[in-house]
Design an enzyme around this catalytic site. Structure first.
Site, PDB file in Angstrom:
ATOM      1  N   VAL A  84       0.842  -1.187   0.000  1.00 57.06           N
ATOM      2  CA  VAL A  84       0.000   0.000   0.000  1.00 57.06           C
ATOM      3  C   VAL A  84       0.880   1.241   0.000  1.00 57.06           C
ATOM      4  O   VAL A  84       1.798   1.367   0.801  1.00 57.06           O
ATOM      5  CB  VAL A  84      -0.902   0.026   1.257  1.00 57.06           C
ATOM      6  CG1 VAL A  84      -1.679   1.321   1.353  1.00 57.06           C
ATOM      7  CG2 VAL A  84      -1.829  -1.166   1.258  1.00 57.06           C
ATOM      8  N   CYS A  85       0.586   2.154  -0.919  1.00 58.03           N
ATOM      9  CA  CYS A  85       1.235   3.462  -0.937  1.00 58.03           C
ATOM     10  C   CYS A  85       0.288   4.407  -0.225  1.00 58.03           C
ATOM     11  O   CYS A  85      -0.680   4.877  -0.806  1.00 58.03           O
ATOM     12  CB  CYS A  85       1.475   3.902  -2.376  1.00 58.03           C
ATOM     13  SG  CYS A  85       2.164   5.548  -2.510  1.00 58.03           S
ATOM     14  N   LEU A  86       0.529   4.648   1.011  1.00 59.80           N
ATOM     15  CA  LEU A  86      -0.385   5.456   1.806  1.00 59.80           C
ATOM     16  C   LEU A  86       0.429   6.446   2.622  1.00 59.80           C
ATOM     17  O   LEU A  86       1.112   6.063   3.571  1.00 59.80           O
ATOM     18  CB  LEU A  86      -1.207   4.536   2.714  1.00 59.80           C
ATOM     19  CG  LEU A  86      -2.340   5.134   3.500  1.00 59.80           C
ATOM     20  CD1 LEU A  86      -3.364   5.795   2.579  1.00 59.80           C
ATOM     21  CD2 LEU A  86      -3.031   4.079   4.331  1.00 59.80           C
TER      22      LEU A  86
END
Length: 184
Positions: A84-86
């Site tokens: 996840v790119c968060l």
């Protein structure tokens, strides 16, 4: 101030006391799966994902590592690894946040408001910017294909075939063998 291990235990217990199904991976409290439902009023509604969570030794001072186990079509989630790119989790994490925040705020916000300008899945980002209706249709297709409630169990079994089955999984596997597979 409590120690990081006490905080980890407290946050994990708080998550277990909420409405989330939590499944421990090992004997420790550092790795576990959480069942996560897609947010209402979104193309992800009805989807169910198994999220792998790893709490590093420095948690809560360092963010948890979060990844989707079963596939999801999203610009900010790597389709192959589930990473996840968060920003909130990876860059702006604060010890004020806890695990419940991740599942009640951060992940729903990620699914409701994707950021195609910072993609891990370039194809999803391009489709979202080019044709929003086609993007939503693809999201729904992935939900139907990979994110049904029964897929949450299958995703974990594919990833960890050498681990022992829990008592429930063992009982369920016996039932399937006795009943046999349905004809296509």
């Amino acid at each position: 101030m409590s120690s990081p291990s006490k905080r980890r235990e407290m946050d994990l217990m708080k998550l277990m006391m909420s409405d989330y199904k939590v499944e421990m991976i090992n004997d420790g409290m550092q790795e576990f799966y959480v069942e996560f439902n897609g947010p209402k009023d979104s193309p992800y509604q009805g989807g169910v994902w198994k999220i792998r969570v790893e709490l590093l030794d420095a948690y809560p001072y360092k963010s948890p590592s979060i990844g989707f186990v079963n596939k999801i079509y999203h610009p900010n989630v790597d389709e192959m690894s589930g990473s996840v790119c968060l920003d909130v989790i990876n860059q702006t994490w604060s010890p004020m946040f806890d695990l419940v925040n991740v599942f009640e705020v951060f992940l729903p916000q990620l699914l409701l408001y994707p950021n195609p300008s910072d993609p891990l899945n370039g194809e999803a980002a391009a489709l979202m910017m080019r044709d929003g209706a086609a993007y939503e249709q693809r999201v729904k297709e992935y939900c139907e294909k990979y994110a049904k409630p029964e897929d949450v169990g299958a995703a974990a079994e594919e990833k960890s075939s050498d681990e022992e089955l829990s008592e429930d999984e063992y009982a369920a596997s016996d039932d399937e063998e006795i009943a046999g597979k349905a004809d296509p």
